[in-house]
Design a protein around this motif. Structure first.
Motif, PDB file in Angstrom:
ATOM      1  N   ALA A   1      -8.931  35.715 -17.006  1.00  0.00           N
ATOM      2  CA  ALA A   1      -9.934  34.822 -17.673  1.00  0.00           C
ATOM      3  C   ALA A   1     -10.082  33.827 -18.716  1.00  0.00           C
ATOM      4  O   ALA A   1      -9.605  34.844 -19.897  1.00  0.00           O
ATOM      5  N   TYR A   2     -10.031  32.871 -18.716  1.00  0.00           N
ATOM      6  CA  TYR A   2     -10.405  32.223 -20.193  1.00  0.00           C
ATOM      7  C   TYR A   2     -11.542  31.840 -20.374  1.00  0.00           C
ATOM      8  O   TYR A   2     -12.102  32.137 -19.826  1.00  0.00           O
ATOM      9  N   LEU A   3     -12.001  31.993 -21.566  1.00  0.00           N
ATOM     10  CA  LEU A   3     -13.295  31.602 -22.547  1.00  0.00           C
ATOM     11  C   LEU A   3     -12.762  30.090 -22.715  1.00  0.00           C
ATOM     12  O   LEU A   3     -12.402  29.877 -23.583  1.00  0.00           O
ATOM     13  N   PHE A   4     -14.339  29.262 -22.559  1.00  0.00           N
ATOM     14  CA  PHE A   4     -14.064  28.002 -23.312  1.00  0.00           C
ATOM     15  C   PHE A   4     -15.298  27.645 -23.463  1.00  0.00           C
ATOM     16  O   PHE A   4     -16.544  28.290 -23.483  1.00  0.00           O
ATOM     17  N   ASN A   5     -15.024  27.083 -24.685  1.00  0.00           N
ATOM     18  CA  ASN A   5     -16.436  26.481 -25.672  1.00  0.00           C
ATOM     19  C   ASN A   5     -17.405  25.696 -24.240  1.00  0.00           C
ATOM     20  O   ASN A   5     -17.949  25.747 -24.796  1.00  0.00           O
ATOM     21  N   SER A   6     -16.359  24.816 -23.154  1.00  0.00           N
ATOM     22  CA  SER A   6     -17.493  23.780 -22.395  1.00  0.00           C
ATOM     23  C   SER A   6     -16.472  23.630 -21.687  1.00  0.00           C
ATOM     24  O   SER A   6     -15.425  23.388 -21.719  1.00  0.00           O
ATOM     25  N   VAL A   7     -17.331  22.655 -20.645  1.00  0.00           N
ATOM     26  CA  VAL A   7     -16.860  22.966 -19.089  1.00  0.00           C
ATOM     27  C   VAL A   7     -17.589  21.472 -18.693  1.00  0.00           C
ATOM     28  O   VAL A   7     -18.427  21.476 -19.167  1.00  0.00           O
ATOM     29  N   VAL A   8     -16.900  20.961 -17.739  1.00  0.00           N
ATOM     30  CA  VAL A   8     -17.488  20.039 -16.891  1.00  0.00           C
ATOM     31  C   VAL A   8     -17.451  20.660 -15.348  1.00  0.00           C
ATOM     32  O   VAL A   8     -16.716  21.295 -15.066  1.00  0.00           O
ATOM     33  N   ASN A   9     -18.499  20.182 -14.416  1.00  0.00           N
ATOM     34  CA  ASN A   9     -18.003  19.736 -13.200  1.00  0.00           C
ATOM     35  C   ASN A   9     -18.151  21.034 -12.252  1.00  0.00           C
ATOM     36  O   ASN A   9     -17.835  21.650 -11.820  1.00  0.00           O
ATOM     37  N   VAL A  10     -19.426  21.962 -13.057  1.00  0.00           N
ATOM     38  CA  VAL A  10     -19.705  23.151 -13.045  1.00  0.00           C
ATOM     39  C   VAL A  10     -21.302  22.986 -13.380  1.00  0.00           C
ATOM     40  O   VAL A  10     -21.687  22.562 -13.753  1.00  0.00           O
ATOM     41  N   GLY A  11     -21.804  23.601 -12.053  1.00  0.00           N
ATOM     42  CA  GLY A  11     -22.835  24.205 -12.163  1.00  0.00           C
ATOM     43  C   GLY A  11     -23.098  25.524 -12.507  1.00  0.00           C
ATOM     44  O   GLY A  11     -22.765  26.256 -13.014  1.00  0.00           O
ATOM     45  N   CYS A  12     -24.581  26.251 -12.539  1.00  0.00           N
ATOM     46  CA  CYS A  12     -24.861  27.243 -13.346  1.00  0.00           C
ATOM     47  C   CYS A  12     -26.117  27.845 -12.061  1.00  0.00           C
ATOM     48  O   CYS A  12     -27.480  27.153 -12.292  1.00  0.00           O
ATOM     49  N   GLY A  13     -25.788  28.935 -11.935  1.00  0.00           N
ATOM     50  CA  GLY A  13     -27.097  29.470 -11.262  1.00  0.00           C
ATOM     51  C   GLY A  13     -28.323  30.497 -12.495  1.00  0.00           C
ATOM     52  O   GLY A  13     -27.766  30.356 -13.227  1.00  0.00           O
ATOM     53  N   PRO A  14     -29.144  31.094 -11.710  1.00  0.00           N
ATOM     54  CA  PRO A  14     -29.804  32.216 -12.816  1.00  0.00           C
ATOM     55  C   PRO A  14     -28.942  33.260 -13.309  1.00  0.00           C
ATOM     56  O   PRO A  14     -28.101  33.808 -13.333  1.00  0.00           O
ATOM     57  N   ALA A  15     -29.837  33.202 -14.503  1.00  0.00           N
ATOM     58  CA  ALA A  15     -29.288  34.179 -15.970  1.00  0.00           C
ATOM     59  C   ALA A  15     -30.102  35.403 -14.759  1.00  0.00           C
ATOM     60  O   ALA A  15     -30.483  35.838 -14.593  1.00  0.00           O
ATOM     61  N   GLU A  16     -29.002  36.649 -15.556  1.00  0.00           N
ATOM     62  CA  GLU A  16     -29.687  38.042 -14.974  1.00  0.00           C
ATOM     63  C   GLU A  16     -28.866  38.536 -16.284  1.00  0.00           C
ATOM     64  O   GLU A  16     -27.306  38.694 -16.444  1.00  0.00           O
ATOM     65  N   GLU A  17     -29.065  40.139 -16.171  1.00  0.00           N
ATOM     66  CA  GLU A  17     -27.980  40.755 -17.495  1.00  0.00           C
ATOM     67  C   GLU A  17     -27.530  41.977 -16.090  1.00  0.00           C
ATOM     68  O   GLU A  17     -27.627  42.455 -14.936  1.00  0.00           O
ATOM     69  N   ARG A  18     -26.042  41.500 -16.979  1.00  0.00           N
ATOM     70  CA  ARG A  18     -25.343  42.927 -16.351  1.00  0.00           C
ATOM     71  C   ARG A  18     -24.264  43.284 -17.391  1.00  0.00           C
ATOM     72  O   ARG A  18     -24.289  43.489 -18.677  1.00  0.00           O
TER      73      ARG A  18
ATOM     74  N   VAL B   1     -26.230  36.987 -18.250  1.00  0.00           N
ATOM     75  CA  VAL B   1     -25.010  36.178 -17.843  1.00  0.00           C
ATOM     76  C   VAL B   1     -25.295  35.311 -16.898  1.00  0.00           C
ATOM     77  O   VAL B   1     -26.524  35.406 -15.759  1.00  0.00           O
ATOM     78  N   ALA B   2     -24.782  34.167 -16.573  1.00  0.00           N
ATOM     79  CA  ALA B   2     -24.713  33.057 -15.222  1.00  0.00           C
ATOM     80  C   ALA B   2     -24.069  32.702 -14.375  1.00  0.00           C
ATOM     81  O   ALA B   2     -23.491  31.756 -15.403  1.00  0.00           O
ATOM     82  N   ASP B   3     -23.834  32.952 -13.192  1.00  0.00           N
ATOM     83  CA  ASP B   3     -22.373  32.315 -12.363  1.00  0.00           C
ATOM     84  C   ASP B   3     -22.535  31.255 -12.612  1.00  0.00           C
ATOM     85  O   ASP B   3     -23.926  30.133 -12.405  1.00  0.00           O
ATOM     86  N   ILE B   4     -20.991  30.189 -12.207  1.00  0.00           N
ATOM     87  CA  ILE B   4     -20.854  29.410 -12.559  1.00  0.00           C
ATOM     88  C   ILE B   4     -19.900  28.797 -11.291  1.00  0.00           C
ATOM     89  O   ILE B   4     -19.153  29.676 -10.959  1.00  0.00           O
ATOM     90  N   TYR B   5     -19.948  27.472 -11.266  1.00  0.00           N
ATOM     91  CA  TYR B   5     -19.629  27.371  -9.398  1.00  0.00           C
ATOM     92  C   TYR B   5     -19.323  25.907 -10.323  1.00  0.00           C
ATOM     93  O   TYR B   5     -20.141  24.716 -10.549  1.00  0.00           O
TER      94      TYR B   5
END
Length: 119
Positions: free
Chosen positions: A48-65, A74-78
Motif C-alpha cells: 500500500a501507499y501512504l498519501f497526504n491527501s486524496v479525492v473522491n474518497v469517503g470515510c467510515g467511522p474510526a476504530e482502534e486497530r 483508523v477509519a476505512d476509506i472507500y
C-alpha cells in the motif's frame, strides 16, 4: 436503436498534466502523485501507499486497530463512485513515533492504477 448510458461523474478531477492514481474498479481519480509520501506500507491485502491527501474518497467511522506499527485509530476509506474499500485513514496514533501518520491515507495497490503521464 440508440442506447443511452449514464456517464460517471466524480467529485473531483485531477489535472491531466499530473501523474495520478485512480480506482482500478471505476477509474475515479484518487490521488495526485505529488501527494505520495511513502511506498513502503502494508495493507490488509498487500502493499500500500501512504498519501497526504486524496479525492473522491469517503470515510467510515474510526476504530482502534493493532497494526504492524502498533495501536492506531483508523477509519476505512472507500471510493465515492463504486463504494469499494480502498484502505484507511489514520485518525490517531498512540505512539509518538507514529504521529506523522495522523490525517494521512493508505490506499492498497490492489485497488488503484496509475493514470496520466506515466510513460
Amino acid at each position: 436503436m440508440v442506447r443511452m448510458t449514464r456517464s460517471k461523474t466524480f467529485q473531483a478531477y485531477l489535472p491531466n498534466c499530473h501523474r495520478t492514481y485512480s480506482c482500478i474498479h471505476c477509474r475515479a481519480h484518487l490521488a495526485n502523485h505529488d501527494e505520495l509520501i511513502s511506498k513502503s506500507f502494508q495493507g490488509s491485502q498487500g502493499r500500500a501507499y501512504l498519501f497526504n491527501s486524496v479525492v473522491n474518497v469517503g470515510c467510515g467511522p474510526a476504530e482502534e486497530r493493532v497494526l504492524l506499527t502498533g495501536l492506531h485509530a483508523v477509519a476505512d476509506i472507500y471510493c465515492e463512485n463504486c463504494k469499494t474499500t480502498l484502505g484507511w485513514k489514520y485518525e490517531h496514533a498512540f505512539e509518538s513515533s507514529q504521529k506523522y501518520k495522523e490525517g494521512k491515507f493508505i490506499i492498497e495497490l490492489a485497488h488503484m492504477i496509475k493514470d496520466n503521464g506515466w510513460d
